[in-house]
Design an enzyme around this catalytic site. Structure first.
Site, PDB file in Angstrom:
ATOM      1  CG  HIS A  44      40.926  86.684  97.056  1.00 32.30           C
ATOM      2  ND1 HIS A  44      42.425  86.999  97.476  1.00 32.30           N
ATOM      3  CD2 HIS A  44      41.526  86.494  95.748  1.00 32.30           C
ATOM      4  CE1 HIS A  44      43.551  86.961  96.788  1.00 32.30           C
ATOM      5  NE2 HIS A  44      43.067  86.142  95.454  1.00 32.30           N
ATOM      6  CG  ASP A 157      44.506  90.855  88.397  1.00 27.22           C
ATOM      7  OD1 ASP A 157      45.850  91.262  88.113  1.00 27.22           O
ATOM      8  OD2 ASP A 157      43.942  89.652  89.143  1.00 27.22           O
TER       9      ASP A 157
HETATM   10  O1  PAF Z   1      44.763  85.680  89.088  1.00 26.72           O
HETATM   11  C1  PAF Z   1      45.309  84.804  89.440  1.00 26.72           C
HETATM   12  O2  PAF Z   1      45.057  84.336  90.994  1.00 26.72           O
HETATM   13  C2  PAF Z   1      45.453  84.451  89.634  1.00 26.72           C
HETATM   14  O3  PAF Z   1      46.219  84.216  87.782  1.00 26.72           O
HETATM   15  C3  PAF Z   1      44.778  82.768  88.591  1.00 26.72           C
HETATM   16  C4  PAF Z   1      43.341  83.064  87.692  1.00 26.72           C
HETATM   17  C5  PAF Z   1      44.165  81.864  90.133  1.00 26.72           C
HETATM   18  C6  PAF Z   1      45.165  81.518  87.447  1.00 26.72           C
HETATM   19  O4  PAF Z   1      46.452  81.388  88.278  1.00 26.72           O
END
Ligand code: PAF
Length: 286
Positions: A44, A157
């Site tokens: 992140h 993802d």
């Molecule tokens: O990837 C994630 O953490 C979630 O799917 C997101 C994109 C924040 C949507 O809730």
């Protein structure tokens, strides 16, 4: 709004967030949004740094979106660590954190959804039927609230990234969707908020995902182009790990997530595997 220091702010309501975004835009600042469900890790933070570098304002949303969880137990186990998340996000350069409560995002009577056919029914969509509807609905809503010029998503993802890109383009949402490389632990395990749930033995077992992806890639590079043969090699590597239970192994086109009759460079190997109770996903491009 809660003031952290002069420039860094935690915002709890939709209207405060919209006011903040509007003011930034009026000053001519671009906005980069990093949507997250919290429990921030180095993956992140790489998105936050990129958003910081490419925009006037970097906003991180922290919302564990109930609409995208098919299993209430999975949502209940999702770590809630806002204080630590805020410190980490501000440390990586975020200007604002948007951390709404569930009722703020989904008030009583909420009944509007964003959905997609085709691609979102495959792989993760087949295992978790309403998952992508939940993702697309919350992402659309976050775009409406934060008004980003750019939004940053991890390539781990890959199917989510492809679906969000397609939605933003088809609905003309006027936001550039930017995919960022998967960040890995030293032994290759893709960073994920779910890794924290793995016990010590499970953590070692989880290495099988990266091993299976690498061996699949090597088999493709040695000339194997039959998706069935390649998938069964990959499955046998995963099945050799007693704590692993395969959800799916896909060898797919990176835009449609369909399996082509013959594997080509640019296709993805995409995996979802349970290690104990924890479902992990990962992928690699061939
Ligand atoms: O990837 C994630 O953490 C979630 O799917 C997101 C994109 C924040 C949507 O809730």
């Amino acid at each position: 709004m809660t003031k952290e220091n002069k420039d860094q702010i935690i915002i709890r309501t939709v209207s405060d967030m919209q006011t903040y975004a509007r003011a930034a835009r009026l000053r001519g600042e671009s906005i980069g949004l990093v949507p997250t469900m919290g429990a921030l890790h180095a993956g992140h933070l790489s998105l936050v740094r990129r958003a910081r570098a490419e925009n006037g304002k970097a906003i991180v949303s922290v919302f564990a979106n109930p609409m995208q969880f098919d299993d209430p137990g999975d949502l209940a186990r999702y770590p809630a660590t806002l204080d630590a998340d805020a410190r980490a996000a501000f440390g990586a350069g975020a200007d604002a954190i948007f951390a709404p409560g569930e009722r703020e995002m989904y008030p009583e009577g909420f009944s509007t959804f964003v959905d997609m056919t085709g691609i979102s029914d495959r792989l993760c969509g087949a295992s978790r039927p309403s998952h992508f509807r939940g993702v697309l609905t919350v992402v659309t809503k976050l775009f409406g609230i934060c008004a980003p010029d750019r939004a940053y998503f991890g390539e781990k993802d890959a199917q989510q990234l492809a679906i969000v890109k397609k939605m933003a383009s088809e609905l003309c949402l006027n936001v550039e969707i930017i995919g960022c490389p998967t960040v890995r632990e030293a032994d290759g395990l893709a960073m994920s908020s779910r890794n924290a749930r793995l016990g010590a033995d499970e953590r070692i077992s989880a290495r099988c995902l990266f091993r299976a992806l690498n061996e699949g890639k090597a088999i493709f590079e040695s000339g194997e182009a039959d998706p069935g043969v390649l998938a069964s090699h990959i499955r046998s590597i995963l099945e050799a790990e007693p704590r692993a239970r395969i959800d799916y192994v896909g060898i797919v086109d990176p835009l449609t997530f369909e399996t082509a009759p013959s594997v080509r460079a640019g296709n993805l190997i995409a995996l979802a595997v349970y290690i104990g109770d924890t479902r992990l996903v990962d992928n690699t491009k061939l």
